[in-house]
Motif scaffolding. Structure first.
Motif, PDB file in Angstrom:
ATOM      1  N   LYS A   1      62.872  -7.457  24.126  1.00 40.26           N
ATOM      2  CA  LYS A   1      61.602  -7.117  23.819  1.00 40.26           C
ATOM      3  C   LYS A   1      61.385  -5.055  23.537  1.00 40.26           C
ATOM      4  CE  LYS A   1      58.904  -9.581  26.928  1.00 40.26           C
ATOM      5  NZ  LYS A   1      58.781 -10.497  28.582  1.00 40.26           N
TER       6      LYS A   1
ATOM      7  N   PHE B   1      59.868  -2.743  21.174  1.00 36.69           N
ATOM      8  CA  PHE B   1      58.420  -2.443  20.661  1.00 36.69           C
ATOM      9  C   PHE B   1      58.664  -2.434  18.765  1.00 36.69           C
ATOM     10  CE2 PHE B   1      57.650   0.993  23.672  1.00 36.69           C
ATOM     11  CZ  PHE B   1      57.617  -0.672  24.878  1.00 36.69           C
ATOM     12  N   PRO B   2      58.280  -4.225  17.965  1.00 39.64           N
ATOM     13  CA  PRO B   2      58.511  -4.378  17.087  1.00 39.64           C
ATOM     14  C   PRO B   2      57.981  -3.464  15.756  1.00 39.64           C
ATOM     15  CG  PRO B   2      56.990  -5.667  17.054  1.00 39.64           C
ATOM     16  CD  PRO B   2      57.455  -5.092  18.526  1.00 39.64           C
TER      17      PRO B   2
ATOM     18  N   MET C   1      57.811   0.186  15.533  1.00 31.85           N
ATOM     19  CA  MET C   1      57.689   1.176  16.101  1.00 31.85           C
ATOM     20  C   MET C   1      59.610   1.567  15.544  1.00 31.85           C
ATOM     21  SD  MET C   1      55.906   2.055  19.110  1.00 31.85           S
ATOM     22  CE  MET C   1      56.746   3.395  20.019  1.00 31.85           C
TER      23      MET C   1
ATOM     24  N   MET D   1      59.799   6.828  23.518  1.00 36.46           N
ATOM     25  CA  MET D   1      58.824   5.814  24.676  1.00 36.46           C
ATOM     26  C   MET D   1      60.101   5.590  25.997  1.00 36.46           C
ATOM     27  SD  MET D   1      56.197   5.438  23.964  1.00 36.46           S
ATOM     28  CE  MET D   1      56.680   6.092  25.853  1.00 36.46           C
TER      29      MET D   1
ATOM     30  N   ARG E   1      67.105   2.106  25.737  1.00 38.94           N
ATOM     31  CA  ARG E   1      65.350   2.521  26.016  1.00 38.94           C
ATOM     32  C   ARG E   1      65.809   2.626  27.194  1.00 38.94           C
ATOM     33  NH1 ARG E   1      61.270  -1.198  24.828  1.00 38.94           N
ATOM     34  NH2 ARG E   1      61.963  -2.053  25.564  1.00 38.94           N
TER      35      ARG E   1
ATOM     36  N   SER F   1      52.972   1.890  22.060  1.00 42.35           N
ATOM     37  CA  SER F   1      53.571   0.411  22.740  1.00 42.35           C
ATOM     38  C   SER F   1      52.529  -0.384  22.930  1.00 42.35           C
ATOM     39  CB  SER F   1      54.507   1.773  23.364  1.00 42.35           C
ATOM     40  OG  SER F   1      53.931   2.002  24.385  1.00 42.35           O
TER      41      SER F   1
ATOM     42  N   GLU G   1      52.139  -2.588  20.784  1.00 41.44           N
ATOM     43  CA  GLU G   1      52.689  -3.483  19.927  1.00 41.44           C
ATOM     44  C   GLU G   1      52.958  -4.411  21.458  1.00 41.44           C
ATOM     45  OE1 GLU G   1      55.486  -2.103  17.936  1.00 41.44           O
ATOM     46  OE2 GLU G   1      54.178  -1.459  16.609  1.00 41.44           O
ATOM     47  N   ASP G   2      53.470  -3.820  23.007  1.00 40.20           N
ATOM     48  CA  ASP G   2      53.761  -5.214  23.630  1.00 40.20           C
ATOM     49  C   ASP G   2      53.222  -4.314  25.153  1.00 40.20           C
ATOM     50  OD1 ASP G   2      55.031  -6.500  25.391  1.00 40.20           O
ATOM     51  OD2 ASP G   2      56.967  -7.231  24.165  1.00 40.20           O
TER      52      ASP G   2
ATOM     53  N   GLU H   1      53.202  -5.710  28.022  1.00 38.22           N
ATOM     54  CA  GLU H   1      54.608  -6.388  29.436  1.00 38.22           C
ATOM     55  C   GLU H   1      55.366  -4.840  28.913  1.00 38.22           C
ATOM     56  OE1 GLU H   1      55.289 -10.141  29.281  1.00 38.22           O
ATOM     57  OE2 GLU H   1      56.650  -9.457  30.676  1.00 38.22           O
ATOM     58  N   ALA H   2      56.262  -4.936  27.656  1.00 39.16           N
ATOM     59  CA  ALA H   2      56.963  -3.952  27.655  1.00 39.16           C
ATOM     60  C   ALA H   2      56.978  -2.431  27.959  1.00 39.16           C
ATOM     61  CB  ALA H   2      58.020  -4.058  26.299  1.00 39.16           C
TER      62      ALA H   2
END
Lengths: 234, 316
Positions: free
Chosen positions: A86, A88-89, A91, A99, A147, B183, B186-187, B189-190
């Motif tokens: 998962k 962040f696509p 970014m 992050m 991450r 963020s 974007e997601d 939950e993540a």
């Protein structure tokens, strides 16, 4: 270091975990193996803070963490790397990693940690400015692991790191997981890929239908007849 | 090569910014009354748009509550304007909006997508109707008169609010919280897994963005002199910031500013030149932008620049 004692977890009225107890010691690699739907991810989510146990207790470094909010658990030193990573696509790789250093104690040292993460995954440095969505499956998993490491954790929870990866990348990732111990990290991973996880883990637990059914040293489990039959197809 | 171009551009950019600042700082001294009023209106639109973008830009939560925060500022100013000096009135307007957003945010930021948008829009109508009921049944009036202040003062106050809004937006977008907001968009939950306290962060930034809309409302009230619930809580002030941000392009920080400037100027021109068709022309322009410029004006600029770069690379 991590001690789960006798937890019950429910989804609404349906009970998913039944009196689960386990222990992970400092600088140990512990695997939890089991089939689809056995409750592995549920257990990981409970430790990681996205689910609350109805009863029982979770202790981390001598403190009770069951029922704490997610940010507090991350702050206490647990990194949870979810299934599929998962990232962040939209970014960049670097932004994704930065992050990860969001918790207070990690943010001040993020440049230094970033160097370490790039040292572990040189591929991420090459892709630094690329958007995460353009990475391959293996690189995405590396990014997710990176991450997680950026938060300066004491304990890493891996949810199915082998998910959907080519065998050769899988081996590389497992080698990295194994090397984390040398940096003083403790690893708890859940896997369906039983053989590989037992090869890198010191100890393992087997979960079936929401209960822990056996535990032991990885080497012994590899010789266990039931495990051989049910999970290794021998 | 990248570094040198960045280095040589920075002083140029700062110089341009300084020039613009001087130009606008002395406008009331050399400009006509009309130009002062026009620029005040444009500033107001920039404040509303940028404050909307602070929260909704990175998170993707389309808030339609701008008119509510703006209107609360207007009413605070109308009620307190007669008893308190201007700076206190403005601060009160901002703070009331801030508190309202804090409360509404804590309640509604669990909602996502269209539900959040609908609720925030409902908030505008709810406050409007509640106020109307109060004014008609309790105070037995419909509108209120607001103390008049000279145009130059209004201009300077709006200028200060604008500067504060842009600086805040800039610093938030550059901080770790800016990245965190992105963020979340974007997601969600993540981003919770990386240790972001998602609900708290969303609520606080939502409230901060309301601060500026409230302040802008408090000063604009003195320019309009008469207000009633329909003027103060006009749904147009909820839609305009969204449209201006889309028009300018939300991908970049300055996109919303450019969008607001052009859109506000266009609106002003169309109202005076084509009072009957202005909404129609406005609508057509918007449809064209959404259809052909999905990244807004800034997206178009970037496309050109990228094309330029690609050509250079092909040549070398």
């Amino acid at each position: 270091m991590l001690e789960v004692s006798n937890i019950d977890v429910f989804y609404g009225k349906i009970q998913a975990l039944w009196g689960v107890s386990l222990r992970v010691d400092q600088e140990e690699i512990v695997a939890l193996i089991g089939a689809n739907g056995a409750g592995k991810t549920t257990l990981l989510n409970t430790i990681g803070g996205s689910l609350r146990p109805a009863s029982g207790n979770v202790m981390f470094l001598g403190k009770k963490i069951a029922g704490l909010a997610l940010p507090a658990i991350v702050e206490s030193g647990i990194a949870h790397i979810p299934e599929g990573g998962k990232p962040f696509p939209d970014m960049s790789v670097r932004e994704n990693l930065e992050m990860g250093a969001y918790p207070y104690r990690a943010w001040t040292r993020k440049e230094e940690t970033l160097k370490q993460v790039y040292h572990i995954f040189p591929r991420l440095r090459e892709r630094e400015r690329q958007l995460a969505r353009t990475l391959s499956g293996g690189e995405k998993q590396m990014l997710a692991m990176g991450r997680g490491l950026m938060s300066k954790p004491r304990l890493c929870l891996f949810d199915e790191p082998s998910y959907g990866l080519a065998p050769i990348i899988l081996l590389e990732l497992f080698r990295v997981i194994k090397s984390l111990r040398e940096q003083g990290l403790t690893v708890f991973l859940i896997e369906q890929n039983v053989r590989h996880s037992l090869e890198i883990a010191d100890r393992a637990y087997v979960m079936e239908n929401g209960r822990i059914t056996s535990e032991g040293k990885s080497k012994e489990l590899l010789q266990n007849d039931h495990i051989k039959k049910a999970y290794l197809g021998l | 090569m990248d570094k040198t171009t960045v280095l040589s551009k920075k002083p140029l950019f700062l110089g341009l910014l300084f020039l613009l600042f001087i130009l606008f700082a002395f406008l009331p001294l050399y400009g006509s009354v009309y130009s002062v009023i026009l620029v005040t209106a444009i500033f107001m639109h920039i404040v509303l748009t940028v404050s909307w973008v602070i929260f909704s830009g990175p998170t993707g939560y389309i808030s339609l509550a701008s008119a509510a925060f703006f209107g609360v500022g207007i009413y605070t100013s109308a009620i307190l304007g007669k008893t308190f000096p201007l700076p206190i009135v403005i601060c009160f307007g901002a703070l009331t909006s801030f508190c309202l957003a804090l409360f509404v945010g804590a309640l509604t930021l669990r909602l996502r997508g269209i539900y959040f948008s609908m609720f925030t829009f409902g908030l505008v109508l709810l406050i409007q109707q509640l106020l109307l009921w109060y004014e008609v049944n309790i105070t037995h009036t419909r509108g209120r008169f607001v103390i008049v202040i000279n145009n130059a003062t209004i201009y300077y106050v709006m200028f200060a609010i604008l500067a504060a809004t842009i600086l805040t937006a800039y610093f938030i977008s550059r901080s770790k919280y800016g990245l965190a907001l992105q963020s979340i968009g974007e997601d969600e939950e993540a981003s919770a897994h990386t240790g972001i306290n998602v609900t708290v962060l969303k609520t606080i930034i939502f409230a901060v963005s309301a601060l500026f809309a409230g302040a802008a409302g408090a000063i604009m009230a003195t320019r309009w002199t008469y207000i009633d619930p329909f003027i103060a809580f006009n749904p147009l002030f909820s839609f305009m910031p969204v449209l201006m941000a889309i028009f300018g392009g939300m991908g970049q920080f300055y996109g919303s500013i450019i969008g607001a400037v052009i859109f506000a100027y266009l609106q002003e021109m169309l109202i005076t030149r084509f009072p009957y068709y202005y909404m129609l022309i406005f609508g057509i322009i918007l449809v064209v932008v959404i259809l052909y410029l999905p990244g807004g004006l800034v997206g178009l600029l970037q496309k050109w620049r990228k094309g330029d770069l690609a050509e250079k690379h092909a040549n070398t």
